[in-house]
Design a protein around this motif. Sequence first.
Motif, PDB file in Angstrom:
ATOM      1  N   TYR A  54       0.831  -1.207   0.000  1.00 11.74           N
ATOM      2  CA  TYR A  54       0.000   0.000   0.000  1.00 11.74           C
ATOM      3  C   TYR A  54       0.865   1.256   0.000  1.00 11.74           C
ATOM      4  O   TYR A  54       2.060   1.208   0.293  1.00 11.74           O
ATOM      5  CB  TYR A  54      -0.939   0.012   1.205  1.00 11.74           C
ATOM      6  CG  TYR A  54      -0.311   0.396   2.532  1.00 11.74           C
ATOM      7  CD1 TYR A  54      -0.337   1.717   2.980  1.00 11.74           C
ATOM      8  CD2 TYR A  54       0.298  -0.556   3.345  1.00 11.74           C
ATOM      9  CE1 TYR A  54       0.240   2.070   4.196  1.00 11.74           C
ATOM     10  CE2 TYR A  54       0.863  -0.206   4.565  1.00 11.74           C
ATOM     11  CZ  TYR A  54       0.832   1.119   4.983  1.00 11.74           C
ATOM     12  OH  TYR A  54       1.405   1.471   6.187  1.00 11.74           O
ATOM     13  N   TYR A  55       0.230   2.375  -0.356  1.00 15.08           N
ATOM     14  CA  TYR A  55       0.866   3.679  -0.211  1.00 15.08           C
ATOM     15  C   TYR A  55      -0.198   4.717   0.119  1.00 15.08           C
ATOM     16  O   TYR A  55      -1.385   4.482  -0.111  1.00 15.08           O
ATOM     17  CB  TYR A  55       1.675   4.076  -1.456  1.00 15.08           C
ATOM     18  CG  TYR A  55       0.879   4.380  -2.700  1.00 15.08           C
ATOM     19  CD1 TYR A  55       0.325   5.653  -2.921  1.00 15.08           C
ATOM     20  CD2 TYR A  55       0.694   3.409  -3.685  1.00 15.08           C
ATOM     21  CE1 TYR A  55      -0.381   5.930  -4.083  1.00 15.08           C
ATOM     22  CE2 TYR A  55      -0.007   3.684  -4.843  1.00 15.08           C
ATOM     23  CZ  TYR A  55      -0.543   4.947  -5.041  1.00 15.08           C
ATOM     24  OH  TYR A  55      -1.241   5.231  -6.179  1.00 15.08           O
ATOM     25  N   THR A  56       0.247   5.844   0.681  1.00 16.08           N
ATOM     26  CA  THR A  56      -0.675   6.940   0.996  1.00 16.08           C
ATOM     27  C   THR A  56      -0.213   8.210   0.307  1.00 16.08           C
ATOM     28  O   THR A  56       0.994   8.441   0.116  1.00 16.08           O
ATOM     29  CB  THR A  56      -0.758   7.203   2.516  1.00 16.08           C
ATOM     30  OG1 THR A  56       0.521   7.621   2.997  1.00 16.08           O
ATOM     31  CG2 THR A  56      -1.220   5.970   3.275  1.00 16.08           C
ATOM     32  N   LEU A  57      -1.196   9.034  -0.058  1.00 15.44           N
ATOM     33  CA  LEU A  57      -0.930  10.345  -0.646  1.00 15.44           C
ATOM     34  C   LEU A  57      -1.732  11.398   0.099  1.00 15.44           C
ATOM     35  O   LEU A  57      -2.867  11.142   0.506  1.00 15.44           O
ATOM     36  CB  LEU A  57      -1.349  10.385  -2.123  1.00 15.44           C
ATOM     37  CG  LEU A  57      -0.565   9.542  -3.110  1.00 15.44           C
ATOM     38  CD1 LEU A  57      -1.199   9.639  -4.502  1.00 15.44           C
ATOM     39  CD2 LEU A  57       0.900   9.955  -3.162  1.00 15.44           C
ATOM     40  N   SER A  58      -1.147  12.575   0.254  1.00 11.92           N
ATOM     41  CA  SER A  58      -1.864  13.711   0.822  1.00 11.92           C
ATOM     42  C   SER A  58      -1.204  14.999   0.352  1.00 11.92           C
ATOM     43  O   SER A  58      -0.088  15.001  -0.167  1.00 11.92           O
ATOM     44  CB  SER A  58      -1.903  13.639   2.351  1.00 11.92           C
ATOM     45  OG  SER A  58      -0.604  13.606   2.873  1.00 11.92           O
ATOM     46  N   ASN A  59      -1.936  16.103   0.544  1.00 12.16           N
ATOM     47  CA  ASN A  59      -1.370  17.417   0.244  1.00 12.16           C
ATOM     48  C   ASN A  59      -0.320  17.747   1.282  1.00 12.16           C
ATOM     49  O   ASN A  59      -0.378  17.280   2.416  1.00 12.16           O
ATOM     50  CB  ASN A  59      -2.470  18.489   0.265  1.00 12.16           C
ATOM     51  CG  ASN A  59      -3.388  18.359  -0.911  1.00 12.16           C
ATOM     52  OD1 ASN A  59      -2.945  18.127  -2.029  1.00 12.16           O
ATOM     53  ND2 ASN A  59      -4.669  18.505  -0.677  1.00 12.16           N
ATOM     54  N   ASN A  60       0.610  18.583   0.899  1.00  9.84           N
ATOM     55  CA  ASN A  60       1.718  18.903   1.770  1.00  9.84           C
ATOM     56  C   ASN A  60       2.319  20.223   1.307  1.00  9.84           C
ATOM     57  O   ASN A  60       1.992  20.706   0.211  1.00  9.84           O
ATOM     58  CB  ASN A  60       2.760  17.774   1.640  1.00  9.84           C
ATOM     59  CG  ASN A  60       3.849  17.819   2.669  1.00  9.84           C
ATOM     60  OD1 ASN A  60       3.615  18.159   3.820  1.00  9.84           O
ATOM     61  ND2 ASN A  60       5.057  17.478   2.266  1.00  9.84           N
ATOM     62  N   SER A  61       3.171  20.800   2.101  1.00  5.11           N
ATOM     63  CA  SER A  61       3.985  21.924   1.640  1.00  5.11           C
ATOM     64  C   SER A  61       5.324  21.870   2.344  1.00  5.11           C
ATOM     65  O   SER A  61       5.442  21.331   3.449  1.00  5.11           O
ATOM     66  CB  SER A  61       3.283  23.259   1.887  1.00  5.11           C
ATOM     67  OG  SER A  61       3.187  23.519   3.262  1.00  5.11           O
ATOM     68  N   ILE A  62       6.305  22.384   1.673  1.00  8.92           N
ATOM     69  CA  ILE A  62       7.675  22.401   2.183  1.00  8.92           C
ATOM     70  C   ILE A  62       8.128  23.859   2.162  1.00  8.92           C
ATOM     71  O   ILE A  62       7.928  24.550   1.162  1.00  8.92           O
ATOM     72  CB  ILE A  62       8.607  21.556   1.263  1.00  8.92           C
ATOM     73  CG1 ILE A  62       8.174  20.100   1.221  1.00  8.92           C
ATOM     74  CG2 ILE A  62      10.058  21.677   1.676  1.00  8.92           C
ATOM     75  CD1 ILE A  62       8.445  19.312   2.478  1.00  8.92           C
ATOM     76  N   PRO A  63       8.754  24.325   3.247  1.00  8.74           N
ATOM     77  CA  PRO A  63       9.272  25.699   3.226  1.00  8.74           C
ATOM     78  C   PRO A  63      10.231  25.902   2.049  1.00  8.74           C
ATOM     79  O   PRO A  63      11.064  25.028   1.772  1.00  8.74           O
ATOM     80  CB  PRO A  63      10.009  25.835   4.559  1.00  8.74           C
ATOM     81  CG  PRO A  63       9.426  24.772   5.432  1.00  8.74           C
ATOM     82  CD  PRO A  63       9.033  23.652   4.509  1.00  8.74           C
ATOM     83  N   LEU A  64      10.104  27.031   1.390  1.00  9.99           N
ATOM     84  CA  LEU A  64      10.984  27.349   0.267  1.00  9.99           C
ATOM     85  C   LEU A  64      12.446  27.206   0.676  1.00  9.99           C
ATOM     86  O   LEU A  64      13.267  26.671  -0.071  1.00  9.99           O
ATOM     87  CB  LEU A  64      10.711  28.788  -0.222  1.00  9.99           C
ATOM     88  CG  LEU A  64      11.611  29.317  -1.337  1.00  9.99           C
ATOM     89  CD1 LEU A  64      11.460  28.491  -2.603  1.00  9.99           C
ATOM     90  CD2 LEU A  64      11.301  30.779  -1.619  1.00  9.99           C
ATOM     91  N   SER A  65      12.764  27.618   1.891  1.00 14.02           N
ATOM     92  CA  SER A  65      14.149  27.582   2.377  1.00 14.02           C
ATOM     93  C   SER A  65      14.689  26.156   2.541  1.00 14.02           C
ATOM     94  O   SER A  65      15.900  25.968   2.668  1.00 14.02           O
ATOM     95  CB  SER A  65      14.252  28.326   3.704  1.00 14.02           C
ATOM     96  OG  SER A  65      13.414  27.704   4.666  1.00 14.02           O
ATOM     97  N   SER A  66      13.814  25.150   2.522  1.00 12.37           N
ATOM     98  CA  SER A  66      14.260  23.754   2.669  1.00 12.37           C
ATOM     99  C   SER A  66      14.808  23.163   1.375  1.00 12.37           C
ATOM    100  O   SER A  66      15.488  22.140   1.401  1.00 12.37           O
ATOM    101  CB  SER A  66      13.104  22.875   3.143  1.00 12.37           C
ATOM    102  OG  SER A  66      12.717  23.233   4.440  1.00 12.37           O
ATOM    103  N   PHE A  67      14.485  23.793   0.243  1.00 11.03           N
ATOM    104  CA  PHE A  67      14.952  23.275  -1.043  1.00 11.03           C
ATOM    105  C   PHE A  67      16.401  23.678  -1.288  1.00 11.03           C
ATOM    106  O   PHE A  67      16.858  24.707  -0.780  1.00 11.03           O
ATOM    107  CB  PHE A  67      14.071  23.787  -2.188  1.00 11.03           C
ATOM    108  CG  PHE A  67      12.746  23.093  -2.275  1.00 11.03           C
ATOM    109  CD1 PHE A  67      12.626  21.876  -2.925  1.00 11.03           C
ATOM    110  CD2 PHE A  67      11.619  23.642  -1.692  1.00 11.03           C
ATOM    111  CE1 PHE A  67      11.404  21.217  -2.999  1.00 11.03           C
ATOM    112  CE2 PHE A  67      10.390  22.997  -1.759  1.00 11.03           C
ATOM    113  CZ  PHE A  67      10.291  21.782  -2.412  1.00 11.03           C
ATOM    114  N   PRO A  68      17.123  22.895  -2.083  1.00  9.10           N
ATOM    115  CA  PRO A  68      18.493  23.288  -2.449  1.00  9.10           C
ATOM    116  C   PRO A  68      18.487  24.674  -3.109  1.00  9.10           C
ATOM    117  O   PRO A  68      17.511  25.055  -3.768  1.00  9.10           O
ATOM    118  CB  PRO A  68      18.924  22.208  -3.448  1.00  9.10           C
ATOM    119  CG  PRO A  68      18.034  21.045  -3.186  1.00  9.10           C
ATOM    120  CD  PRO A  68      16.741  21.617  -2.688  1.00  9.10           C
ATOM    121  N   GLU A  69      19.582  25.403  -2.948  1.00  8.00           N
ATOM    122  CA  GLU A  69      19.705  26.782  -3.447  1.00  8.00           C
ATOM    123  C   GLU A  69      19.354  26.895  -4.937  1.00  8.00           C
ATOM    124  O   GLU A  69      18.656  27.812  -5.355  1.00  8.00           O
ATOM    125  CB  GLU A  69      21.128  27.283  -3.188  1.00  8.00           C
ATOM    126  CG  GLU A  69      21.311  28.767  -3.397  1.00  8.00           C
ATOM    127  CD  GLU A  69      20.540  29.633  -2.415  1.00  8.00           C
ATOM    128  OE1 GLU A  69      20.025  30.689  -2.831  1.00  8.00           O
ATOM    129  OE2 GLU A  69      20.418  29.247  -1.236  1.00  8.00           O
TER     130      GLU A  69
END
Length: 164
Positions: A54-69
């Motif tokens: 099985y797998y699960t999916l949901s909406n999410n958000s990640i802070p912009l600052s968490s992504f590589p430069e």
Amino acid sequence: MIELLDKKHNRDDFDCGKELLNNYLKNQAGQDIKRKLSACFVLAESTSDQIQGYYTLSNNSIPLSSFPEYIQKKLPRSYISIPTTLLGRLAIDTKYQGKGIGKILLIDALKRSYEISQEIGSFAVVVDPIDEEAEKFYEKYDFIKLPDSGKMFISMKTLTQLFV
């Protein structure tokens, strides 16, 4: 066939070797679905409704600052958080491990996430690997580590190359 989890599916015998993932499927998945906290998709045997994975999916958000430069530079600074899709859990019953079911479920989750992103904004699919074995699995499929967290992601732009 991969379908939404429902009452006909036999959850009792599911064992992926990781108690956290077993307990989620057996005790929490149904409540999360009712509360619209996540969607749970299962691959089950057609004759017995025994869940293979099985797998699960949901909406999410990640802070912009968490992504590589290099990715931050491509995204608008007006977004404090970047919309993503969370592939929250992915587990295969021990009886079916090593047979490619993880890959089948992952591809289904990524394709489903990509298709949804055509109608609802989502920059990437994010995972938070439960352990080193899971991390290696996602690395094999070109997921990129987010700096300063254990999370990994694959962009919808990358998925476009796979599914279009």
